[in-house]
Design a protein around this motif. Structure first.
Motif, PDB file in Angstrom:
ATOM      1  N   PRO A  97      24.567 -42.682  60.471  1.00  0.00           N
ATOM      2  CA  PRO A  97      25.423 -41.550  60.155  1.00  0.00           C
ATOM      3  C   PRO A  97      26.047 -41.701  58.784  1.00  0.00           C
ATOM      4  CG  PRO A  97      26.531 -43.028  61.678  1.00  0.00           C
ATOM      5  CD  PRO A  97      25.118 -43.513  61.561  1.00  0.00           C
ATOM      6  N   PRO A  98      26.430 -40.585  58.143  1.00  0.00           N
ATOM      7  CA  PRO A  98      27.081 -40.663  56.835  1.00  0.00           C
ATOM      8  C   PRO A  98      28.442 -41.313  56.973  1.00  0.00           C
ATOM      9  CG  PRO A  98      27.156 -38.420  57.702  1.00  0.00           C
ATOM     10  CD  PRO A  98      26.267 -39.192  58.611  1.00  0.00           C
ATOM     11  N   ALA A 148      35.450 -27.539  54.010  1.00  0.00           N
ATOM     12  CA  ALA A 148      34.024 -27.789  54.230  1.00  0.00           C
ATOM     13  C   ALA A 148      33.277 -27.727  52.909  1.00  0.00           C
ATOM     14  CB  ALA A 148      33.454 -26.764  55.212  1.00  0.00           C
ATOM     15  N   HIS A 149      32.168 -28.448  52.826  1.00  0.00           N
ATOM     16  CA  HIS A 149      31.363 -28.478  51.623  1.00  0.00           C
ATOM     17  C   HIS A 149      29.982 -27.919  51.909  1.00  0.00           C
ATOM     18  CE1 HIS A 149      34.196 -30.900  49.270  1.00  0.00           C
ATOM     19  NE2 HIS A 149      34.471 -31.481  50.427  1.00  0.00           N
ATOM     20  N   TYR A 162      22.803 -29.898  53.897  1.00  0.00           N
ATOM     21  CA  TYR A 162      21.589 -30.576  53.459  1.00  0.00           C
ATOM     22  C   TYR A 162      21.710 -32.077  53.714  1.00  0.00           C
ATOM     23  CZ  TYR A 162      20.398 -26.218  51.130  1.00  0.00           C
ATOM     24  OH  TYR A 162      20.093 -24.905  50.871  1.00  0.00           O
ATOM     25  N   PHE A 163      20.578 -32.704  53.878  1.00  0.00           N
ATOM     26  CA  PHE A 163      20.595 -34.154  54.031  1.00  0.00           C
ATOM     27  C   PHE A 163      19.403 -34.740  53.273  1.00  0.00           C
ATOM     28  CE2 PHE A 163      17.760 -32.803  57.351  1.00  0.00           C
ATOM     29  CZ  PHE A 163      16.794 -33.799  57.431  1.00  0.00           C
ATOM     30  N   VAL A 164      19.529 -35.983  52.898  1.00  0.00           N
ATOM     31  CA  VAL A 164      18.486 -36.682  52.165  1.00  0.00           C
ATOM     32  C   VAL A 164      17.578 -37.390  53.167  1.00  0.00           C
ATOM     33  CG1 VAL A 164      17.976 -38.483  50.471  1.00  0.00           C
ATOM     34  CG2 VAL A 164      19.959 -36.988  50.156  1.00  0.00           C
ATOM     35  N   PHE A 195      16.530 -31.625  52.754  1.00  0.00           N
ATOM     36  CA  PHE A 195      16.182 -30.551  53.676  1.00  0.00           C
ATOM     37  C   PHE A 195      17.446 -29.823  54.119  1.00  0.00           C
ATOM     38  CE2 PHE A 195      12.546 -33.410  54.254  1.00  0.00           C
ATOM     39  CZ  PHE A 195      11.495 -32.513  54.199  1.00  0.00           C
ATOM     40  N   SER A 196      17.298 -28.553  54.402  1.00  0.00           N
ATOM     41  CA  SER A 196      18.385 -27.771  54.977  1.00  0.00           C
ATOM     42  C   SER A 196      18.403 -27.981  56.485  1.00  0.00           C
ATOM     43  CB  SER A 196      18.181 -26.283  54.660  1.00  0.00           C
ATOM     44  OG  SER A 196      18.996 -25.481  55.495  1.00  0.00           O
TER      45      SER A 196
END
Length: 251
Positions: A90-91, A106-107, A112-114, A142-143
């Motif tokens: 997890p981030p 929120a951002h 998106y994630f790498v 990816f979205s």
């Protein structure tokens, strides 16, 4: 820049635990494995130590090591597959931070994630031998919402580099494919990424009545069909990573 993994793989940890339980030194284990190999092939203590420490993530003698340690290849391959199925960590935060007034903010980047990337690397001083490494720092994004629209969970995404001209013209050498690890059960005619004797491969797969699989390339003139029985799948360490859902083709 490629990150060199230094954490032992789950299989390497299992081998170490079994070795210690059998009161074998690394040198003794390497010697027993070498006794069952055809000369001049041998497993050195240094090579095994590098694998057990995690400096090398694969070993071409994995099946022979498992045999000496009294482990079945089915057990080892299940652990290898389970490792591939592990979701990325997890981030460090949940993507929500407080603004100067203490309200959650929120951002957009959180959508998106790498993606992680599997790459194949030649082993130095061992022609034709390769190992697979994972690169966590990539530019492949990816979205999350779009993936869910096509039924792909972000936790099950991993990317694989395509090698060779077997899948041309659709998937040329060097392009990257997105893989859904949750879909590893073969559906005839779909494209899958797989590991075959420590080589990364991307092929069309078909099930055989015997329980085996057929591998098919787009470039069939140079790469004819390959068929593997269940026994050959085990002996040649064939592991289906998952179905390809996306590709980045370029020249």
């Amino acid at each position: 820049m490629i990150d060199q993994p230094m954490t032992p793989s789950p299989v390497a940890k299992l081998f170490k635990a079994k070795r210690l339980a059998m009161n074998l030194t690394q040198e003794e284990l390497a010697s027993k494995v070498s006794e069952g190999l055809n000369p001049p092939d041998r497993l050195s203590q240094q090579s095994y130590a590098a694998y057990e420490r995690g400096k090398s993530q694969t070993s071409r003698h994995m099946m022979q090591i498992a045999t000496v340690l009294g482990l079945s290849w089915d057990e080892v391959s299940r652990i290898m597959f389970a490792e591939l199925m592990e979701p990325p960590p997890p981030p460090p935060h949940n993507g929500i931070e407080a603004d100067h007034e203490g309200q959650p903010e929120a951002h957009i980047e959180d959508e998106y994630f790498v993606a992680r990337l599997l790459e194949q690397h030649d082993l130095p001083n061992e022609p034709g031998r390769t190992e697979i490494r994972e690169r966590s720092k990539t530019d492949i994004r990816f979205s999350s919402s779009k993936l869910r629209q096509i039924g792909v969970s972000p936790a099950n995404v991993i990317c694989v580099t395509v090698y060779g001209n077997s899948m041309e013209p659709a998937l040329p050498h060097g392009c990257v494919v997105g893989v859904d690890k949750a879909r590893s059960i073969v559906q005839d005619g779909e494209i899958y990424a797989l590991i075959h004797n420590d080589h990364l491969r991307v092929r069309l797969l078909y099930r055989l009545p015997s329980g085996g699989i057929r591998l098919r390339s787009y470039n069939r003139e140079e790469h004819p069909d390959e068929e593997y029985s269940p026994q050959q799948i085990r002996e040649q360490r064939v592991i289906i990573i998952g179905r390809v859902f996306w590709h980045s083709a370029y020249r």
